[in-house]
Write a protein that holds these residues in place. Structure first.
Motif, PDB file in Angstrom:
ATOM      1  N   ASN A   1      99.300  22.729 -31.172  1.00 36.09           N
ATOM      2  CA  ASN A   1     100.500  21.926 -31.402  1.00 36.09           C
ATOM      3  C   ASN A   1     100.666  20.934 -30.254  1.00 36.09           C
ATOM      4  OD1 ASN A   1     102.941  20.835 -32.112  1.00 36.09           O
ATOM      5  ND2 ASN A   1     104.128  22.735 -31.837  1.00 36.09           N
ATOM      6  N   PRO A   2     100.005  19.768 -30.330  1.00 34.88           N
ATOM      7  CA  PRO A   2     100.058  18.778 -29.232  1.00 34.88           C
ATOM      8  C   PRO A   2     101.471  18.290 -28.918  1.00 34.88           C
ATOM      9  CG  PRO A   2      98.301  18.262 -30.784  1.00 34.88           C
ATOM     10  CD  PRO A   2      99.125  19.323 -31.415  1.00 34.88           C
ATOM     11  N   LYS A   3     102.413  18.401 -29.869  1.00 33.40           N
ATOM     12  CA  LYS A   3     103.773  17.936 -29.634  1.00 33.40           C
ATOM     13  C   LYS A   3     104.569  18.897 -28.754  1.00 33.40           C
ATOM     14  CE  LYS A   3     104.097  15.288 -33.938  1.00 33.40           C
ATOM     15  NZ  LYS A   3     104.860  15.092 -35.198  1.00 33.40           N
ATOM     16  N   MET A   4     104.063  20.112 -28.594  1.00 37.65           N
ATOM     17  CA  MET A   4     104.748  21.089 -27.744  1.00 37.65           C
ATOM     18  C   MET A   4     104.596  20.679 -26.278  1.00 37.65           C
ATOM     19  SD  MET A   4     104.002  25.187 -27.317  1.00 37.65           S
ATOM     20  CE  MET A   4     104.519  25.595 -28.982  1.00 37.65           C
ATOM     21  N   GLY A   5     105.683  20.684 -25.557  1.00 36.48           N
ATOM     22  CA  GLY A   5     105.626  20.333 -24.145  1.00 36.48           C
ATOM     23  C   GLY A   5     104.911  21.394 -23.327  1.00 36.48           C
ATOM     24  N   ARG A   6     104.472  20.997 -22.130  1.00 35.93           N
ATOM     25  CA  ARG A   6     103.730  21.917 -21.273  1.00 35.93           C
ATOM     26  C   ARG A   6     104.590  23.118 -20.862  1.00 35.93           C
ATOM     27  NH1 ARG A   6      99.022  21.531 -18.601  1.00 35.93           N
ATOM     28  NH2 ARG A   6      98.750  22.726 -16.675  1.00 35.93           N
ATOM     29  N   VAL A   7     105.861  22.835 -20.524  1.00 35.94           N
ATOM     30  CA  VAL A   7     106.757  23.930 -20.125  1.00 35.94           C
ATOM     31  C   VAL A   7     106.986  24.878 -21.298  1.00 35.94           C
ATOM     32  CG1 VAL A   7     109.085  24.509 -19.331  1.00 35.94           C
ATOM     33  CG2 VAL A   7     107.886  22.547 -18.345  1.00 35.94           C
ATOM     34  N   ALA A   8     107.228  24.310 -22.475  1.00 40.93           N
ATOM     35  CA  ALA A   8     107.445  25.141 -23.669  1.00 40.93           C
ATOM     36  C   ALA A   8     106.210  25.985 -23.979  1.00 40.93           C
ATOM     37  CB  ALA A   8     107.794  24.255 -24.865  1.00 40.93           C
ATOM     38  N   ALA A   9     105.013  25.409 -23.761  1.00 47.02           N
ATOM     39  CA  ALA A   9     103.782  26.149 -24.018  1.00 47.02           C
ATOM     40  C   ALA A   9     103.656  27.344 -23.071  1.00 47.02           C
ATOM     41  CB  ALA A   9     102.575  25.223 -23.870  1.00 47.02           C
ATOM     42  N   TYR A  10     104.002  27.141 -21.805  1.00 43.00           N
ATOM     43  CA  TYR A  10     103.934  28.248 -20.844  1.00 43.00           C
ATOM     44  C   TYR A  10     104.959  29.329 -21.171  1.00 43.00           C
ATOM     45  CZ  TYR A  10     100.455  26.716 -17.474  1.00 43.00           C
ATOM     46  OH  TYR A  10      99.261  26.412 -16.862  1.00 43.00           O
ATOM     47  N   LEU A  11     106.168  28.907 -21.560  1.00 47.42           N
ATOM     48  CA  LEU A  11     107.194  29.887 -21.925  1.00 47.42           C
ATOM     49  C   LEU A  11     106.762  30.690 -23.150  1.00 47.42           C
ATOM     50  CD1 LEU A  11     110.444  27.775 -21.383  1.00 47.42           C
ATOM     51  CD2 LEU A  11     109.596  29.660 -19.970  1.00 47.42           C
ATOM     52  N   MET A  12     106.162  30.020 -24.120  1.00 45.31           N
ATOM     53  CA  MET A  12     105.668  30.721 -25.311  1.00 45.31           C
ATOM     54  C   MET A  12     104.516  31.650 -24.947  1.00 45.31           C
ATOM     55  SD  MET A  12     105.942  31.265 -28.549  1.00 45.31           S
ATOM     56  CE  MET A  12     106.946  29.907 -29.191  1.00 45.31           C
ATOM     57  N   ALA A  13     103.650  31.203 -24.042  1.00 50.53           N
ATOM     58  CA  ALA A  13     102.527  32.043 -23.605  1.00 50.53           C
ATOM     59  C   ALA A  13     103.030  33.307 -22.921  1.00 50.53           C
ATOM     60  CB  ALA A  13     101.618  31.250 -22.671  1.00 50.53           C
ATOM     61  N   ILE A  14     104.062  33.165 -22.078  1.00 53.03           N
ATOM     62  CA  ILE A  14     104.638  34.332 -21.398  1.00 53.03           C
ATOM     63  C   ILE A  14     105.250  35.290 -22.417  1.00 53.03           C
ATOM     64  CG2 ILE A  14     106.466  35.085 -19.828  1.00 53.03           C
ATOM     65  CD1 ILE A  14     106.011  32.441 -18.295  1.00 53.03           C
ATOM     66  N   LYS A  15     105.958  34.742 -23.392  1.00 51.87           N
ATOM     67  CA  LYS A  15     106.572  35.581 -24.423  1.00 51.87           C
ATOM     68  C   LYS A  15     105.504  36.335 -25.211  1.00 51.87           C
ATOM     69  CE  LYS A  15     109.344  35.381 -28.650  1.00 51.87           C
ATOM     70  NZ  LYS A  15     110.015  34.481 -29.640  1.00 51.87           N
ATOM     71  N   ASN A  16     104.450  35.620 -25.616  1.00 53.60           N
ATOM     72  CA  ASN A  16     103.376  36.265 -26.370  1.00 53.60           C
ATOM     73  C   ASN A  16     102.674  37.331 -25.536  1.00 53.60           C
ATOM     74  OD1 ASN A  16     103.959  34.615 -28.504  1.00 53.60           O
ATOM     75  ND2 ASN A  16     102.238  33.227 -28.201  1.00 53.60           N
ATOM     76  N   PHE A  17     102.469  37.025 -24.258  1.00 53.99           N
ATOM     77  CA  PHE A  17     101.786  37.961 -23.374  1.00 53.99           C
ATOM     78  C   PHE A  17     102.562  39.255 -23.226  1.00 53.99           C
ATOM     79  CE2 PHE A  17     100.592  39.636 -19.175  1.00 53.99           C
ATOM     80  CZ  PHE A  17      99.211  39.690 -19.307  1.00 53.99           C
ATOM     81  N   ILE A  18     103.911  39.144 -23.169  1.00 51.14           N
ATOM     82  CA  ILE A  18     104.761  40.320 -22.982  1.00 51.14           C
ATOM     83  C   ILE A  18     104.950  41.081 -24.287  1.00 51.14           C
ATOM     84  CG2 ILE A  18     107.094  41.091 -22.386  1.00 51.14           C
ATOM     85  CD1 ILE A  18     107.207  38.751 -20.414  1.00 51.14           C
TER      86      ILE A  18
END
Length: 404
Positions: A381-398
């Protein structure tokens, strides 16, 4: 955990509905090779959780896994040696400092090469470590070989049937999903009978998979050909008298025994997927001795240490479920560093890396994982911002550690 672990009641489950339910829920036992009454729920739980969201397969041959991993290691300045057998871990002043390596194809006459390293990681089980790799006079070896000092045992081995099938997978309509065959809902009884006489009794569980349906490049690489793999339990003790002999040189009795085991698996294949009957052009059977020859498994232990409740016995704390060893600079990885099966072995590798890297290095490792997850999210999803991508990655990781 070990002391409070309840034991299963003796005898078979009298309620037929519960007996069937228990058998179906026990289907992942094939992924850690322990019959139900001896299994620990830790192995059962982590295996079920790992596959709950499905699994993945390579694009192209499964050899791509090792090719990509070795390329990545070389990019980071590492090296991968093929045709190389570690003969012994070098211990100096009580610390692991390197390994002695011999060219496998050269046999015992091959040249020995000494490789030094700051840390040594053994991912080939505590049984290989203490029976093959450490100097035999080392105190840790003497303690491990004293069976009053441990209760762990090597895991069971497996029987493998590899089939070449005539015809395209789509035309044959073979399943794209994996199958598990059960010959009884009284699973412990079925295991007991099979282990006592594998010729008279079918294996209690059999994995049936068709790799040709999972690789999108298969039909281009191998047109008109499909394949199947069947895996069932097998004991090293059945083949122990041939241990130490060379493959294809084990005699008529060994080949006849293999044929009898293969017949069970072929019959199960034809009953489960009848459309392939008459189309199997070639098959070959691998035994626990095959695992020893090609995987260097100790007594054909497919999963290293047998994952029964003994792995949680405090007597075994220094041997299993622990990436650290009693020898400085020597670490365990794989299933013996954590828990069995694919997921347990992967987490075992992470725990080993974390033990070597320390707290600061482990944080860098976690950040590297999150960066990779975030990068994948941004690609999707190229429209997703970098910060949003990291927050989503943290959520998925947890919340979804197994899926990741």
């Amino acid at each position: 955990l070990y002391e409070d672990c309840p034991t299963a009641p003796p005898g078979n489950e009298p309620d037929p509905v519960l007996r069937r339910l228990k058998a179906v829920l026990n289907h992942p036992i094939g992924d850690y090779a322990v019959q139900p009454r001896e299994a620990t729920f830790a192995a059962q739980g982590i295996t079920m959780a790992h596959y709950m969201e499905g699994a993945a397969y390579t694009v192209g041959p499964t050899g791509n896994i090792s090719i990509r991993n070795s390329s990545m290691l070389r990019n980071f300045g590492g090296e991968v040696l093929c045709d190389a057998t570690v003969e012994q871990i070098i211990i100096e002043n009580g610390r692991a400092v390197g390994v002695l390596v011999r060219n496998t194809s050269a046999g015992q006459d091959g040249k020995i090469t000494e490789i030094r390293a700051k840390n040594i990681v053994c991912a080939t089980s505590v049984f290989n470590l203490h029976n093959k790799l450490l100097p035999p006079d080392h105190p840790s070896v003497k303690e491990f070989r004293d069976e009053t000092k441990r209760t762990i045992k090597p895991s069971n081995g497996h029987i493998f049937l590899f089939c070449k099938i005539r015809g395209e997978a789509a035309e044959l309509e073979v399943p794209t999903h994996n199958l598990w065959y059960f010959n009884s809902y009284d699973m412990d009884q079925a295991f007991d009978q099979y282990y006592a006489d594998p010729v008279a009794h079918r294996p209690p569980t059999v994995y049936i998979g068709f790799p040709c349906t999972k690789d999108p490049t298969w039909s281009k690489r191998l047109p008109g050909v499909s394949n199947a793999i069947l895996i069932s339990d097998g004991l090293f003790e059945w083949f122990e008298k041939w241990h130490g002999t060379h493959h294809h040189e084990r005699g008529v009795e060994y080949e006849e025994f293999k044929d009898q085991l293969a017949k069970h698996l072929l019959d199960i294949l034809y009953e489960t997927v009848p459309q392939v009957k008459g189309k199997v052009d070639y098959w070959t059977l691998g035994t626990p001795l095959t695992e020893i020859s090609y995987l260097a498994s100790y007594h054909a232990a497919s999963y290293g240490t047998k994952c029964d409740t003994n792995i949680f016995n405090r007597l075994n704390d220094k041997w299993t479920t622990n990436p650290r060893t009693s020898i400085p600079n020597l670490y365990m990885a794989g299933s013996d560093a954590f828990l069995p099966a694919v997921c347990g072995a992967m987490y075992g590798g992470i725990l080993s890396a974390a033990s070597i890297l320390g707290y600061g290095g482990s944080l860098r490792l976690a950040f590297a994982f999150l960066s990779e997850f975030a990068h994948d999210l941004l690609e999707d999803n190229p429209k997703m911002g970098r910060v949003a991508a990291y927050l989503m990655a943290i959520k998925n990781f947890i919340t979804e550690p197994v899926a990741n």
